[in-house]
Write an enzyme that holds these catalytic residues in place. Sequence first.
Site, PDB file in Angstrom:
ATOM      1  N   ASP A   1       0.871  -1.166   0.000  1.00 47.03           N
ATOM      2  CA  ASP A   1       0.000   0.000   0.000  1.00 47.03           C
ATOM      3  C   ASP A   1       0.922   1.233   0.000  1.00 47.03           C
ATOM      4  O   ASP A   1       2.113   1.122   0.301  1.00 47.03           O
ATOM      5  CB  ASP A   1      -0.865  -0.034   1.270  1.00 47.03           C
TER       6      ASP A   1
ATOM      7  N   ASP B   1      -0.226   5.124   0.860  1.00 39.82           N
ATOM      8  CA  ASP B   1      -0.498   6.148   1.869  1.00 39.82           C
ATOM      9  C   ASP B   1      -0.605   5.536   3.260  1.00 39.82           C
ATOM     10  O   ASP B   1      -1.428   4.653   3.498  1.00 39.82           O
ATOM     11  CB  ASP B   1      -1.779   6.901   1.509  1.00 39.82           C
TER      12      ASP B   1
HETATM   13  C1  XBP Z   1      -5.170   6.300   0.399  1.00 39.65           C
HETATM   14  C2  XBP Z   1      -6.385   6.979  -0.072  1.00 39.65           C
HETATM   15  C3  XBP Z   1      -6.239   8.043  -1.058  1.00 39.65           C
HETATM   16  C4  XBP Z   1      -5.501   9.244  -0.540  1.00 39.65           C
HETATM   17  C5  XBP Z   1      -5.732  10.422  -1.420  1.00 39.65           C
HETATM   18  O1  XBP Z   1      -5.290   4.958   0.111  1.00 39.65           O
HETATM   19  O2  XBP Z   1      -7.473   6.656   0.322  1.00 39.65           O
HETATM   20  O3  XBP Z   1      -7.521   8.446  -1.453  1.00 39.65           O
HETATM   21  O4  XBP Z   1      -5.948   9.577   0.748  1.00 39.65           O
HETATM   22  O5  XBP Z   1      -5.329  10.165  -2.727  1.00 39.65           O
HETATM   23  P1  XBP Z   1      -4.056   3.906   0.183  1.00 39.65           P
HETATM   24  P2  XBP Z   1      -6.251  10.584  -3.964  1.00 39.65           P
HETATM   25  O6  XBP Z   1      -3.605   3.871   1.597  1.00 39.65           O
HETATM   26  O7  XBP Z   1      -4.682   2.640  -0.296  1.00 39.65           O
HETATM   27  O8  XBP Z   1      -2.955   4.354  -0.742  1.00 39.65           O
HETATM   28  O9  XBP Z   1      -6.766  11.939  -3.676  1.00 39.65           O
HETATM   29  O10 XBP Z   1      -5.312  10.550  -5.151  1.00 39.65           O
HETATM   30  O11 XBP Z   1      -7.345   9.567  -4.048  1.00 39.65           O
HETATM   31 MG    MG Z   2      -3.014   3.166   3.395  1.00 40.06          MG
END
Ligand code: XBP
Ligand code: MG
Length: 256
Positions: free
Chosen positions: A10, A12
């Site tokens: 993953d 973020d």
């Molecule tokens: C993270 C998310 C993303 C980010 C924002 O998911 O939910 O939506 O918060 O990015 P993960 P965008 O941990 O699966 O990476 O605005 O580009 O959606």
């Molecule tokens: Mg995440």
Amino acid sequence: MSTLAALIFDVDGTLADTERDGHRVAFNLAFQEAGLDWEWSPELYGELLAVTGGKERIRFYLDKYNTGFKRPGDLDEFVAGLHAAKTGFYTKLMAKGAIPLRPGVERLINEAKDAGVRLAIATTTTPENVTALLTYTLGADSIDWFEVIGAGDVVPLKKPAPDIFHYVLDKMNLASEQCVAFEDSYNGMRSAHQARLTTIVTTNGYTADDDFDGAAIVLDQMGEPDASFTVQAGDALGFSHLNLGMVRALHKAEHG
Ligand code: XBP
Ligand code: MG
């Protein structure tokens, strides 16, 4: 018995703590630029993280926290425009080196690469954001270390649906029992778990109290040889930082 063939990360919250000081800040800059008086505080943003995907999060905010907002005729276009601006601000923040990788991430990626364990990414964030984070932390070449980068709208259903992991597994031609996933949140864990992946969780400020039922282990961080992790749930099998040996041992404990 199944041999470990690939690690699926993953982005973020897992590779880097991007939400509070990266995505949230970029959303607010986009709102400001559009002349909106919306301001997502760190606390409010924690609640908005219940919904993955930036466009989906903006809609959730309007549905639940800003119901009085007079919506423009074409809401889809309005949200898409705001979100595109947000991506621009976010990638600029990354280019400034605003967010480092979390402890142990670079080390573990290098260990896997050196051992011939394949690498992939499964995230709900926008592809440009992944490219920016990797470029400004590990260097531009690092994008090619990841055989598949499954990101954003490439699947219609974002996490907690398992679709993004299925997409990555399909592209790599691997079965779930050949891989280990790395996640930081309830939604990510649900997604990986529904795809039947052994999942290692490293929590952060927003996710420390999430439910991680089904995780192979829950740690506060991957840690480093001189800075051990704290175990939040599960058995660390005698390890004090997350290295490839520990990943293999956790995978073996689930798959033999
Ligand atoms: C993270 C998310 C993303 C980010 C924002 O998911 O939910 O939506 O918060 O990015 P993960 P965008 O941990 O699966 O990476 O605005 O580009 O959606
Ligand atoms: Mg995440």
